[in-house]
Design a protein around this motif. Structure first.
Motif, mmCIF file in Angstrom:
data_model
loop_
_atom_site.group_PDB
_atom_site.id
_atom_site.type_symbol
_atom_site.label_atom_id
_atom_site.label_comp_id
_atom_site.label_asym_id
_atom_site.label_seq_id
_atom_site.Cartn_x
_atom_site.Cartn_y
_atom_site.Cartn_z
ATOM 1 N N LEU A 38 32.230 30.078 50.260
ATOM 2 C CA LEU A 38 32.137 28.759 49.631
ATOM 3 C C LEU A 38 32.630 28.821 48.185
ATOM 4 C CD1 LEU A 38 31.212 25.818 49.804
ATOM 5 C CD2 LEU A 38 28.924 26.598 49.141
ATOM 6 N N LYS A 39 32.276 29.881 47.488
ATOM 7 C CA LYS A 39 32.695 30.057 46.090
ATOM 8 C C LYS A 39 34.221 30.051 45.976
ATOM 9 C CE LYS A 39 32.554 33.453 42.368
ATOM 10 N NZ LYS A 39 32.158 34.809 42.008
ATOM 11 N N ARG A 96 36.450 28.890 48.228
ATOM 12 C CA ARG A 96 37.008 27.598 48.647
ATOM 13 C C ARG A 96 36.880 26.571 47.524
ATOM 14 N NH1 ARG A 96 33.983 25.802 53.349
ATOM 15 N NH2 ARG A 96 32.563 27.488 52.897
ATOM 16 N N LYS A 97 35.742 26.583 46.843
ATOM 17 C CA LYS A 97 35.556 25.668 45.709
ATOM 18 C C LYS A 97 36.541 25.986 44.592
ATOM 19 C CE LYS A 97 30.717 24.321 46.193
ATOM 20 N NZ LYS A 97 29.362 24.406 45.621
ATOM 21 N N ALA A 111 39.936 24.588 45.560
ATOM 22 C CA ALA A 111 39.918 23.122 45.414
ATOM 23 C C ALA A 111 39.969 22.735 43.936
ATOM 24 C CB ALA A 111 38.677 22.544 46.085
ATOM 25 N N HIS A 112 39.211 23.439 43.122
ATOM 26 C CA HIS A 112 39.159 23.158 41.678
ATOM 27 C C HIS A 112 40.527 23.372 41.021
ATOM 28 C CE1 HIS A 112 37.441 22.684 37.704
ATOM 29 N NE2 HIS A 112 38.003 23.827 37.348
ATOM 30 N N THR A 142 37.574 17.993 44.833
ATOM 31 C CA THR A 142 36.301 18.479 45.343
ATOM 32 C C THR A 142 36.591 19.323 46.583
ATOM 33 O OG1 THR A 142 35.923 16.633 46.856
ATOM 34 C CG2 THR A 142 35.131 16.368 44.568
ATOM 35 N N LEU A 143 35.630 20.100 46.983
ATOM 36 C CA LEU A 143 35.768 20.907 48.194
ATOM 37 C C LEU A 143 36.055 20.013 49.397
ATOM 38 C CD1 LEU A 143 35.506 23.671 49.618
ATOM 39 C CD2 LEU A 143 33.070 23.180 49.856
ATOM 40 N N ASP A 144 35.316 18.907 49.516
ATOM 41 C CA ASP A 144 35.504 17.999 50.654
ATOM 42 C C ASP A 144 36.885 17.350 50.644
ATOM 43 O OD1 ASP A 144 32.984 18.594 51.625
ATOM 44 O OD2 ASP A 144 32.039 16.849 50.695
ATOM 45 N N THR A 149 39.529 20.125 51.599
ATOM 46 C CA THR A 149 39.418 20.483 53.017
ATOM 47 C C THR A 149 39.959 19.371 53.904
ATOM 48 O OG1 THR A 149 37.502 21.883 52.528
ATOM 49 C CG2 THR A 149 37.818 21.217 54.827
#
Length: 180
Positions: free
Chosen positions: A73-74, A76-77, A80-81, A86-88, A91
């Motif tokens: 998760l770290k 992927r965030k 995205a950043h 945002t992550l959502d 994705t």
């Protein structure tokens, strides 16, 4: 389930190993023309793995999306950043791009297609997208994908000049075509 994840990871890992083995065989038979991989295996003939940046040379876009989805998760965030998303958002966007890429690769007519899974859209895009007041929803058509592509290209290369593509897109947006 955990077993299903392990099964998918094993299948993916075996596919990558097989692909690398095939590439090495092709290089040795002088039938492979990717200069980056050719040089790597020439310099490291006993290596049976690739650095991730080289691995992307042989993976499909779908496989790259799968790799992204299996990351922590770290990480992927963090990716995205990098794009100020945002992550959502990130994705949903890469899944949309994967779907559109696959539809195009199989000669599917995408102009009038209605997507069941609609990517998240930025608030600043909403004035430019068709809005169905009766259903209280924004378009579920290719316009979202075009906006996503425009966003990524601009983020990756702010100096890229869209020329006629941008002018044509702007004309479509100004018409507020409900099919866009």
């Amino acid at each position: 389930s955990r077993q299903e994840i392990l099964r998918r990871e094993t299948k993916f890992s075996n596919k990558v190993k097989s692909e690398i083995s095939n590439i090495k065989t092709s290089i040795n038979a002088d039938r492979y023309d990717n200069p980056i991989l050719k040089k790597y295996f020439s310099d490291y003939p006993n290596e049976d793995k690739l650095p991730i940046w080289m691995l992307t040379e042989i993976l499909t876009f779908g496989e790259i999306v799968y790799l992204y989805e299996t990351m922590s998760l770290k990480n992927r965030k963090a990716i995205a950043h990098t794009y100020n998303l945002t992550l959502d958002e990130f994705t949903s966007w890469i899944k949309n791009l994967k779907l559109v890429r696959n539809l195009c690769a199989h000669n599917t007519h995408i102009i009038n297609i209605k997507f069941k899974a609609v990517p998240l859209i930025k608030n600043e895009w909403k004035p430019h997208l068709y809005y169905n007041k009766g259903k209280n929803i924004y378009t579920n058509r290719i316009a979202n994908t075009i906006m996503i592509l425009d966003y990524f290209v601009t983020k990756i290369n702010p100096d890229f000049e869209f020329g006629n593509i941008h002018k044509t897109m702007h004309k479509l947006i100004q018409k507020r075509d409900m099919n866009a």
